[in-house]
Design a protein around this motif. Structure first.
Motif, PDB file in Angstrom:
ATOM      1  N   PRO A 194     -19.647  25.749  -4.967  1.00 60.64           N
ATOM      2  CA  PRO A 194     -19.175  25.452  -6.331  1.00 60.64           C
ATOM      3  C   PRO A 194     -19.636  26.429  -7.405  1.00 60.64           C
ATOM      4  O   PRO A 194     -19.004  26.522  -8.459  1.00 60.64           O
ATOM      5  CB  PRO A 194     -19.744  24.051  -6.601  1.00 60.64           C
ATOM      6  CG  PRO A 194     -20.026  23.473  -5.271  1.00 60.64           C
ATOM      7  CD  PRO A 194     -20.404  24.636  -4.402  1.00 60.64           C
ATOM      8  N   THR A 195     -20.731  27.136  -7.178  1.00 65.24           N
ATOM      9  CA  THR A 195     -21.269  28.015  -8.224  1.00 65.24           C
ATOM     10  C   THR A 195     -21.035  29.495  -7.930  1.00 65.24           C
ATOM     11  O   THR A 195     -21.668  30.349  -8.553  1.00 65.24           O
ATOM     12  CB  THR A 195     -22.777  27.763  -8.409  1.00 65.24           C
ATOM     13  OG1 THR A 195     -23.462  28.025  -7.169  1.00 65.24           O
ATOM     14  CG2 THR A 195     -23.043  26.328  -8.832  1.00 65.24           C
ATOM     15  N   HIS A 196     -20.161  29.809  -7.009  1.00 69.54           N
ATOM     16  CA  HIS A 196     -19.898  31.220  -6.690  1.00 69.54           C
ATOM     17  C   HIS A 196     -19.396  31.946  -7.940  1.00 69.54           C
ATOM     18  O   HIS A 196     -18.470  31.469  -8.615  1.00 69.54           O
ATOM     19  CB  HIS A 196     -18.865  31.335  -5.575  1.00 69.54           C
ATOM     20  CG  HIS A 196     -18.787  32.697  -4.963  1.00 69.54           C
ATOM     21  ND1 HIS A 196     -18.268  33.789  -5.647  1.00 69.54           N
ATOM     22  CD2 HIS A 196     -19.172  33.166  -3.753  1.00 69.54           C
ATOM     23  CE1 HIS A 196     -18.331  34.857  -4.865  1.00 69.54           C
ATOM     24  NE2 HIS A 196     -18.878  34.511  -3.711  1.00 69.54           N
ATOM     25  N   PRO A 197     -19.988  33.101  -8.283  1.00 67.16           N
ATOM     26  CA  PRO A 197     -19.596  33.792  -9.531  1.00 67.16           C
ATOM     27  C   PRO A 197     -18.120  34.155  -9.603  1.00 67.16           C
ATOM     28  O   PRO A 197     -17.528  34.086 -10.683  1.00 67.16           O
ATOM     29  CB  PRO A 197     -20.476  35.049  -9.527  1.00 67.16           C
ATOM     30  CG  PRO A 197     -21.633  34.716  -8.647  1.00 67.16           C
ATOM     31  CD  PRO A 197     -21.102  33.781  -7.602  1.00 67.16           C
ATOM     32  N   ARG A 198     -17.512  34.541  -8.491  1.00 67.58           N
ATOM     33  CA  ARG A 198     -16.091  34.927  -8.535  1.00 67.58           C
ATOM     34  C   ARG A 198     -15.208  33.718  -8.836  1.00 67.58           C
ATOM     35  O   ARG A 198     -14.298  33.799  -9.662  1.00 67.58           O
ATOM     36  CB  ARG A 198     -15.682  35.573  -7.207  1.00 67.58           C
ATOM     37  CG  ARG A 198     -14.234  36.091  -7.176  1.00 67.58           C
ATOM     38  CD  ARG A 198     -13.957  37.096  -8.262  1.00 67.58           C
ATOM     39  NE  ARG A 198     -12.620  37.687  -8.124  1.00 67.58           N
ATOM     40  CZ  ARG A 198     -11.968  38.297  -9.115  1.00 67.58           C
ATOM     41  NH1 ARG A 198     -12.524  38.399 -10.324  1.00 67.58           N
ATOM     42  NH2 ARG A 198     -10.773  38.815  -8.913  1.00 67.58           N
ATOM     43  N   ALA A 199     -15.489  32.605  -8.185  1.00 69.68           N
ATOM     44  CA  ALA A 199     -14.717  31.395  -8.464  1.00 69.68           C
ATOM     45  C   ALA A 199     -14.912  30.958  -9.905  1.00 69.68           C
ATOM     46  O   ALA A 199     -13.947  30.589 -10.596  1.00 69.68           O
ATOM     47  CB  ALA A 199     -15.134  30.273  -7.512  1.00 69.68           C
ATOM     48  N   THR A 200     -16.145  31.006 -10.382  1.00 71.60           N
ATOM     49  CA  THR A 200     -16.437  30.610 -11.762  1.00 71.60           C
ATOM     50  C   THR A 200     -15.683  31.484 -12.753  1.00 71.60           C
ATOM     51  O   THR A 200     -15.134  30.989 -13.750  1.00 71.60           O
ATOM     52  CB  THR A 200     -17.954  30.702 -12.027  1.00 71.60           C
ATOM     53  OG1 THR A 200     -18.644  29.847 -11.109  1.00 71.60           O
ATOM     54  CG2 THR A 200     -18.284  30.276 -13.449  1.00 71.60           C
TER      55      THR A 200
END
Length: 289
Positions: A194-200
């Motif tokens: 949930p906290t992956h930088p790319r997804a964010t």
């Protein structure tokens, strides 16, 4: 601090509760309602839970439901198999006191996959776990345009799909269905980290600039793997409808192959072949220039 998986779990439960109506589950609506879907207490009753316990789950608080509780919730919400798996994935991850290590290394397209792309005569691309466009073949370029003209950080299927300048005002007849498929795949990736930088970064940008994305993202639909059909509108050859499927690449979870195919000996197959020939002719002329 709220556990990221518990927060995702709460958001998913809230979205699924919101899509149900009292009559869907055999309840009488009764009186004036402030919510469009089931009330928390109604869903808690159906699942055999206390309202307070269920409310804490939706709020992403430190609640670690058992598998029996998850089964009861999945049944009460009418989840399909994929949604049920998603519910269990989030809940099991939320039980852990700390986030397990997640591989965030760069996504690499193997040389063998690049060779496969070159010999394929049908459009195919390699997408990363967050729908970044990592590689493509000439047939895909003929169908989708030249993605290499864009900066690497913009080569993402969701960013491209919600870019009005690139999608021609979104005249594609099945645009929303395709958007939901890609969003569902992104939801599955977010469930894994949930906290992956790319997804964010991707979700954050689209949430700010696109009301359509906010609406569709709020549905919390999830797709592990996708197949379907898409109609393309090409000025050169007219409309063509292609089937598309995803194939995970060997190794750790991450990149996968997305392939478009036409029914053999169909008008769509003829148009796809013509489109490829026109693209090859233009490329040859450009090389000679």
């Amino acid at each position: 601090m709220t556990h990221p998986y518990a927060r995702e779990l709460g958001d998913f439960l809230r979205a699924r509760r919101g899509r149900l109506h009292p009559r869907d589950v055999g309840l009488e609506p009764g009186g004036r309602r402030k919510v469009t879907g089931l009330r928390r207490e109604e869903l808690a009753l159906l699942a055999g839970l206390s309202t307070d316990y269920y409310q804490r789950m939706e709020q992403g608080r430190d609640v670690r439901p058992s598998d029996d509780v998850l089964d009861a919730l999945a049944t009460a919400l009418g989840l399909d198999d994929e949604e049920r798996r998603h519910l269990f994935t989030l809940a099991h991850a939320a039980r852990r006191p700390s986030r397990a290590p997640v591989d965030r290394g760069p996504e690499v397209v193997p040389d063998s996959t690049r060779r496969l792309l070159r010999v394929m005569h049908t459009p195919a691309v390699v997408l990363g776990r967050h729908l970044d466009l990592l590689a493509w073949n000439a047939a895909a370029e003929a169908l989708l345009g030249a993605p290499g003209d864009l900066p690497p950080d913009r080569l993402n299927m969701l960013l491209l799909l919600f870019d009005d300048e690139l999608t021609g005002g979104r005249t594609c007849p099945d645009w929303e269905r395709q958007a939901l498929d890609y969003i569902g795949m992104m939801r599955a990736a977010v469930a894994a980290d949930p906290t992956h930088p790319r997804a964010t970064a991707i979700v954050g940008e689209l949430t700010i600039r696109s009301a359509e994305f906010r609406r569709l993202w709020a549905r919390h639909d999830v797709r592990a793997s996708v197949s379907g059909t898409k109609t393309f509108r090409s000025p050169a050859v007219g409309d063509l409808t292609l089937e598309w499927s995803t194939y995970p690449l060997p190794g750790r979870p991450g990149p996968f192959l997305l392939v478009f195919t036409a029914e053999p000996d169909s008008a769509d197959a003829d148009r796809l072949h013509l489109l490829g020939s026109l693209h090859a002719t233009r490329a040859a002329r450009s090389d000679r220039a």
